[in-house]
Design a protein around this motif. Structure first.
Motif, PDB file in Angstrom:
ATOM      1  N   THR A 177       0.838  -1.199   0.000  1.00 41.67           N
ATOM      2  CA  THR A 177       0.000   0.000   0.000  1.00 41.67           C
ATOM      3  C   THR A 177       0.872   1.249   0.000  1.00 41.67           C
ATOM      4  OG1 THR A 177      -1.716   1.217   1.209  1.00 41.67           O
ATOM      5  CG2 THR A 177      -0.160  -0.054   2.519  1.00 41.67           C
ATOM      6  N   ASP A 178       0.336   2.319  -0.613  1.00 37.77           N
ATOM      7  CA  ASP A 178       1.048   3.598  -0.580  1.00 37.77           C
ATOM      8  C   ASP A 178       0.531   4.505   0.540  1.00 37.77           C
ATOM      9  OD1 ASP A 178      -1.430   4.214  -1.605  1.00 37.77           O
ATOM     10  OD2 ASP A 178      -0.698   4.746  -3.607  1.00 37.77           O
ATOM     11  N   GLU A 179      -0.356   3.987   1.379  1.00 35.16           N
ATOM     12  CA  GLU A 179      -0.840   4.781   2.511  1.00 35.16           C
ATOM     13  C   GLU A 179       0.250   4.909   3.583  1.00 35.16           C
ATOM     14  OE1 GLU A 179      -4.782   4.183   4.077  1.00 35.16           O
ATOM     15  OE2 GLU A 179      -5.194   2.714   2.487  1.00 35.16           O
ATOM     16  N   HIS A 209       6.402   2.518  -0.844  1.00 34.79           N
ATOM     17  CA  HIS A 209       5.209   1.860  -0.334  1.00 34.79           C
ATOM     18  C   HIS A 209       5.496   1.185   0.995  1.00 34.79           C
ATOM     19  CE1 HIS A 209       6.798  -1.672  -2.892  1.00 34.79           C
ATOM     20  NE2 HIS A 209       7.029  -1.989  -1.633  1.00 34.79           N
ATOM     21  N   SER A 230      -6.769  -6.422   1.592  1.00 31.65           N
ATOM     22  CA  SER A 230      -6.649  -5.891   0.230  1.00 31.65           C
ATOM     23  C   SER A 230      -7.819  -4.986  -0.125  1.00 31.65           C
ATOM     24  CB  SER A 230      -6.570  -7.048  -0.780  1.00 31.65           C
ATOM     25  OG  SER A 230      -5.380  -7.784  -0.610  1.00 31.65           O
ATOM     26  N   GLU A 231      -8.986  -5.285   0.417  1.00 30.55           N
ATOM     27  CA  GLU A 231     -10.176  -4.477   0.147  1.00 30.55           C
ATOM     28  C   GLU A 231     -10.203  -3.183   0.950  1.00 30.55           C
ATOM     29  OE1 GLU A 231     -13.533  -6.885   0.979  1.00 30.55           O
ATOM     30  OE2 GLU A 231     -13.228  -8.230  -0.740  1.00 30.55           O
ATOM     31  N   HIS A 232      -9.407  -3.124   2.016  1.00 30.54           N
ATOM     32  CA  HIS A 232      -9.505  -1.997   2.944  1.00 30.54           C
ATOM     33  C   HIS A 232      -8.289  -1.076   2.944  1.00 30.54           C
ATOM     34  CE1 HIS A 232     -12.780  -4.551   4.454  1.00 30.54           C
ATOM     35  NE2 HIS A 232     -13.272  -3.457   4.982  1.00 30.54           N
ATOM     36  N   SER A 234      -5.552   1.204   0.156  1.00 33.52           N
ATOM     37  CA  SER A 234      -5.257   1.580  -1.236  1.00 33.52           C
ATOM     38  C   SER A 234      -3.954   0.905  -1.641  1.00 33.52           C
ATOM     39  CB  SER A 234      -5.144   3.102  -1.377  1.00 33.52           C
ATOM     40  OG  SER A 234      -4.050   3.575  -0.613  1.00 33.52           O
ATOM     41  N   HIS A 235      -3.871   0.495  -2.900  1.00 39.48           N
ATOM     42  CA  HIS A 235      -2.726  -0.302  -3.334  1.00 39.48           C
ATOM     43  C   HIS A 235      -1.667   0.556  -4.004  1.00 39.48           C
ATOM     44  CE1 HIS A 235      -4.407  -4.314  -2.491  1.00 39.48           C
ATOM     45  NE2 HIS A 235      -5.553  -3.682  -2.631  1.00 39.48           N
ATOM     46  N   GLU A 237       1.116   1.459  -6.669  1.00 40.67           N
ATOM     47  CA  GLU A 237       1.191   1.211  -8.116  1.00 40.67           C
ATOM     48  C   GLU A 237       2.484   0.466  -8.450  1.00 40.67           C
ATOM     49  OE1 GLU A 237       0.799   4.935 -10.092  1.00 40.67           O
ATOM     50  OE2 GLU A 237      -1.239   5.301  -9.352  1.00 40.67           O
TER      51      GLU A 237
END
Length: 237
Positions: A177-179, A209, A230-232, A234-235, A237
């Motif tokens: 994730t990039d969060e 990331h 994965s649903e919760h 942000s992914h 790139e």
């Protein structure tokens, strides 16, 4: 299967030698589904080695010890392991035969090499010898303790001979994730509690990331945890 690693050597504690053995062994064991629960570095002290081996042998399924298997004054690993189990060091016939064979093979390259094969073959009484196919000094297995050389090339080769004795059911999945890490805390807590998995967050500034690692022995729970996380998030790139 839970395993502890004990790496021995003043040179490791002084920072003179990088402790690559611990990293390599941890990776090998983890890849086999084993949980590495402790990694401890101790000095060249028979008493300290004995105390660590004794404690970890009681607490975990196996202990892997590396370092100091020669006969120089600072090579006290075998003495420490023997002391942990109140065993004497005795000459091992299989180890001695292998040492003598190796010395014959390298005699032409090292004509001045002075090695006492009997002294070099001393192992804790009752131990199973591990022949050193990449060097000289043997290792051993004593109860649940595996003693390997400190020289990385020798350690890796000897580990190959016992690798099949290490197996576990733990597996890992990764989500990227990039969060920012600080923004993920609540969701990481939730996925851990909801699915009973171990969670790790490892920032990679160069890649830009965070690598989220999920680990569990229950394959179904691990797959569900990966899908939920994965649903919760942000992914990347």
């Amino acid at each position: 299967m839970q395993v502890a690693l004990v790496t021995v050597g003043d040179e490791l504690l002084d920072g003179d030698t990088e402790n690559t053995n611990a990293t390599w062994l941890s990776r090998q064991l983890t890849d086999r589904g084993v949980t590495v629960t402790r990694v401890l570095t101790v000095p060249d002290s028979e008493d300290v080695i004995a105390d660590a081996v004794r404690e970890y042998s009681d607490a975990f399924d196996a202990v892997v010890v590396t370092g100091g298997l020669g006969r120089t004054p600072d090579d006290l690993t075998m003495e420490g392991v023997a002391a942990a189990f109140d065993r004497d060091l005795v000459e091992n016939d299989l180890a001695r035969a292998d040492i003598e064979r190796t010395l014959e093979e390298i005699a032409g390259d090292y004509p001045d090499l002075d090695v006492d094969a009997a002294e070099e073959s001393l192992l804790p009484e009752g131990a199973r010898p591990l022949l050193n196919r990449a060097g000289l000094s043997p290792g051993c297995v004593l109860e649940d303790v595996y003693v390997l050389p400190g020289i990385p090339s020798e350690m890796k080769r000897m580990f190959e001979d016992v690798a099949e004795e290490f197996a576990g059911e733990a597996d890992s999945r990764f989500v990227y994730t990039d969060e920012p890490e600080a923004n993920l805390i609540d969701r990481l807590d939730e996925v851990r509690e909801r699915f009973d998995v171990k969670v790790g967050c490892y920032p990679d500034s160069e890649a830009g990331h965070n690598r989220l690692k999920l680990t569990a022995s229950d394959a179904a729970a691990l797959a569900d945890a990966e899908a939920w996380l994965s649903e919760h998030v942000s992914h990347a790139e």
